[in-house]
Each structure stands twice: as C-alpha cells, then as structure tokens.
Design a protein around this motif. Structure first.
Motif, PDB file in Angstrom:
ATOM      1  N   SER A 172      66.939  25.039 -24.857  1.00  0.00           N
ATOM      2  CA  SER A 172      66.713  23.868 -25.704  1.00  0.00           C
ATOM      3  C   SER A 172      65.212  23.624 -25.790  1.00  0.00           C
ATOM      4  N   GLU A 173      64.704  23.485 -26.972  1.00  0.00           N
ATOM      5  CA  GLU A 173      63.269  23.228 -27.130  1.00  0.00           C
ATOM      6  C   GLU A 173      62.986  21.776 -26.772  1.00  0.00           C
ATOM      7  N   LEU A 174      62.477  21.554 -25.583  1.00  0.00           N
ATOM      8  CA  LEU A 174      62.184  20.185 -25.166  1.00  0.00           C
ATOM      9  C   LEU A 174      60.715  19.897 -25.447  1.00  0.00           C
ATOM     10  N   ILE A 175      60.448  18.760 -26.048  1.00  0.00           N
ATOM     11  CA  ILE A 175      59.051  18.384 -26.297  1.00  0.00           C
ATOM     12  C   ILE A 175      58.527  17.757 -25.003  1.00  0.00           C
ATOM     13  N   PRO A 176      57.452  18.327 -24.436  1.00  0.00           N
ATOM     14  CA  PRO A 176      57.000  17.849 -23.114  1.00  0.00           C
ATOM     15  C   PRO A 176      56.756  16.343 -23.056  1.00  0.00           C
ATOM     16  N   GLY A 177      56.318  15.752 -24.162  1.00  0.00           N
ATOM     17  CA  GLY A 177      56.057  14.309 -24.161  1.00  0.00           C
ATOM     18  C   GLY A 177      57.308  13.461 -24.021  1.00  0.00           C
ATOM     19  N   GLY A 178      58.487  14.080 -24.105  1.00  0.00           N
ATOM     20  CA  GLY A 178      59.743  13.333 -23.981  1.00  0.00           C
ATOM     21  C   GLY A 178      60.322  13.399 -22.576  1.00  0.00           C
ATOM     22  N   GLU A 179      59.605  14.077 -21.679  1.00  0.00           N
ATOM     23  CA  GLU A 179      60.152  14.268 -20.331  1.00  0.00           C
ATOM     24  C   GLU A 179      59.592  13.253 -19.337  1.00  0.00           C
TER      25      GLU A 179
END
Ligand SMILES: Nc1ncnc2c1ncn2[C@@H]1O[C@H](COP(=O)(O)OP(=O)(O)O)[C@@H](O)[C@H]1O
Ligand SMILES: [Mg+2]
Length: 343
Positions: A172-179
């Motif tokens: 899953s392409e997770l956007i680092p700013g959402g973690e």
C-alpha cells in the motif's frame, strides 16, 4: 518492558484481533532451514527458480544469433543457492492472493534498514528472492531472529519460545506525512508523534486538532481494552479521507523508537504538575528542524561499520594482516633491490 510484552506484540498475536482495522496480510510459518539460510552470512545468492527474468531474456534473444557471454573469467565459482520449493510456492500463492506485490516482515520487524539494496530502493516485493535479499541484508531482521528479548528487564526469566513467521502485507502506498505513532500507557493514549519526524508537513500543522481527535477516537473506539496488555505503542495511518488505519503494534519500551519524545518523558508520567488527562501531540513545526533520515546510517556496508567500531574481531584481524603485508612489501622495496622498468 517484560518479555511477555514483546511476545504479545508479535504480528500473529495482534492481527486476528484488529484484522478489520489494518492492511490485509498473510502469515506463513518460517521453516527452520529458511531461518538458517537467513542467518548464514556466506550465502547471499538467491535461487532464481521463482524468477522469470531469465526466461524473458531467453525469449527476447531467440532471434539473436550469438549467445551473450556474461563473463569469461574461468575462476568464477558457482555458488548454488539453497532451494525451498514447498515454501516458495506457499509464498508465491500468498503474494498472488495479496495482489502481486507485498510488504514483508517477520514477527516484529520489517527490513527498513535494507531498502537501499533493492533494485527499486523500496521494500516492495514480488517474489521470494526479493524478500530474501532484503532480509539477508537487514540488521533489524537479524535482531528479530537472534535477540528479540535483548532489552527486556526480566532477563533472569527463561525466554518464551518463539514461532518465527513470515508476514506478507498487501503493498500500500502510504504517504509518510499520514503516519503517526501513538504511545499507550495503562490503557490510556498519552502521546502522539509524527512518525516521519525528519520532515515538515504543512497539513499536520494546519489540521492538528482534527488529527488529534481522529487518533483519540480511533484508539478509544477500536483499540482500548482490546489488546492483551496495557502498555504498548500503536502505529497508525490517517488516509486522505481522514480514515485511520492500524499499521503496527510495538512494545512500550526502548526497542521502540520514541521519535519526538524521550523514553524518560514517556515513562515518568509527565510529573505531578502535568494533568494525567493531557494527550501530548508532537510534530515537526518548521523546515529548519528537518533532519537526515534515520536509516541513512545503515547504508554503509556492514564490514566498514564493524571495522571502524571493532565489532567483528575477525574482520579486524584480516584488516591488520593486510596492512602488515603491505608494510612488509614497502619495507622490501626500500631496503632491497629497486625494480625499475628497462624500457
Ligand atoms: N503494507 C505496506 N505497504 C507499503 N508500505 C508499508 C506497508 N506497511 C508498512 N509500510 C511502511 O513501512 C514502515 C514500517 O512498517 P512497520 O510495519 O511499522 O515495520 P517496523 O515495525 O519494522 O517499523 C511504515 O511506517 C510504512 O511507511
Ligand atoms: Mg513496528
């Protein structure tokens, strides 16, 4: 942190409880011979049996008359990679069931320190050899396999028996700013840190209140009192629709990176002046504080690190022998016959 806490943070323990809140995954038992292969420093070569690269090449070259010779060096030795046919087919079946590309990890850790070695510089895997390459290059994986209880306080008690598992998660392409990382103590959410703290994300600054609320709601509605244990660290992802997902569960203690907090702060309970109810949310607030990526230091070849720190005595001995030989050669040159070119 107690050994029991480490045991309950294994993927196979929390995944069944929180299946609906997290990324679809498969768990495969890791056979003993595969564990041994992963720990063996001598065989980095991986079998090509689950790769179709060779076949593609052959097909393309069918109309080419000459065979390409990769190497004419006669001293090249062929190291045969071990084969694990049964395990390979199980892994491939799981990868297919998860959509063809996966994020691999063991009971606790992913090989985040080794992504630089992969062709795509990513942890995205399509085959068992992709996974082996990452795992064999990762100190995080070795840590899981050899010393999972290293930092536990109850060292005198016997180590619980661990069944090693290969975890495959749908890529899953997770956007680092959402973690975000959420610290839970005595079943209370006490602290939240931006996970990728080396970068400044404007949206976090703008949506601080919404994020704080969303993570607090997620915790109290779905996680609180449902996990075996009352101290743990939760990694979550807030997607672009504002929906929160569980990414990982980690022990509450030094093995887990405290990011923008210190473990001292987290364990001390905030002192008497601070209200227990306070939930502290920390994130990087400006470009000025941006720091280098924490995994950068892992990119140096291990041998150099070992040498410089004296970690591996044998490497140091080899290095000293080499130096000694060089020195002797130099001394011979100085004291004896000086060979000069006759031309
Ligand atoms: N299924 C996935 N697909 C793509 N990237 C992922 C996936 N799961 C996790 N990641 C990324 O990898 C990072 C580490 O994952 P995590 O499971 O927390 O491993 P670890 O416990 O070793 O840190 C996450 O912060 C996230 O950016
Ligand atoms: Mg983790």
């Amino acid at each position: 942190m107690k050994k029991e806490q480490v045991v309950s943070c294994q993927f196979s323990v929390w995944y069944p409880i929180f299946k609906k809140l997290t990324i679809k995954s498969r768990i495969l038992p890791l056979p003993q011979d595969v564990i041994e292969y992963l720990l063996d420093d001598g065989t980095l070569v991986v079998s090509g049996s689950d790769h179709d690269t060779q076949q593609v090449f052959n097909n393309n070259s069918s109309d080419v008359e000459e065979d390409v010779q990769w190497s004419d060096d006669e001293t090249t030795t062929t190291v045969t990679a071990p084969e694990f046919p049964e395990f390979t087919s199980k892994v491939l079946e799981a990868i297919n069931a998860l959509g063809g590309s996966v994020f691999p990890k063991l009971n606790w850790s992913a090989p985040r320190d080794a992504n630089w070695i992969a062709l795509n510089s990513s942890l995205q895997c399509h085959s068992l050899s992709d996974i082996f390459l990452l795992f064999k290059s990762s100190d995080f994986i070795t840590h899981d396999l050899t010393q999972p209880f290293l930092q536990c306080s109850d060292q005198d008690s016997p180590d619980p028996v661990i069944k090693y598992e290969l975890v495959l998660r749908r890529w899953s392409e997770l956007i680092p700013g959402g973690e975000f990382r959420c610290f839970v103590k005595e079943n209370k959410l006490i602290a939240i840190s931006q996970r990728d703290y080396t970068q400044f994300y404007q949206h976090i600054l703008k949506q601080e209140q919404q994020i704080r609320q969303a993570l607090q709601d997620f915790f109290s509605q779905h996680v609180q009192f449902r996990f075996p244990g009352e101290d743990f660290v939760l990694d979550v992802y807030r997607d672009s629709n504002g929906k929160v997902w569980l990414i990982d569960l980690n022990p509450f203690g030094e093995v887990t990176d405290s990011l923008l907090f210190t473990w001292e702060e987290l364990t001390s309970g905030g002192g008497q002046s601070q209200q227990q109810e306070d939930l502290v949310f920390r994130y990087t607030t400006s470009e000025v504080t941006v720091q280098p990526s924490p995994c950068l230091s892992y990119r140096i070849p291990r041998d150099f690190v070992d040498l410089s720190t004296g970690e591996d005595a044998y490497k140091l001995i080899d290095f000293l022998k080499l130096k000694k030989n060089q020195q002797e050669e130099e001394e011979e040159e100085e004291g004896g016959v000086t060979v000069t070119s006759t031309d």
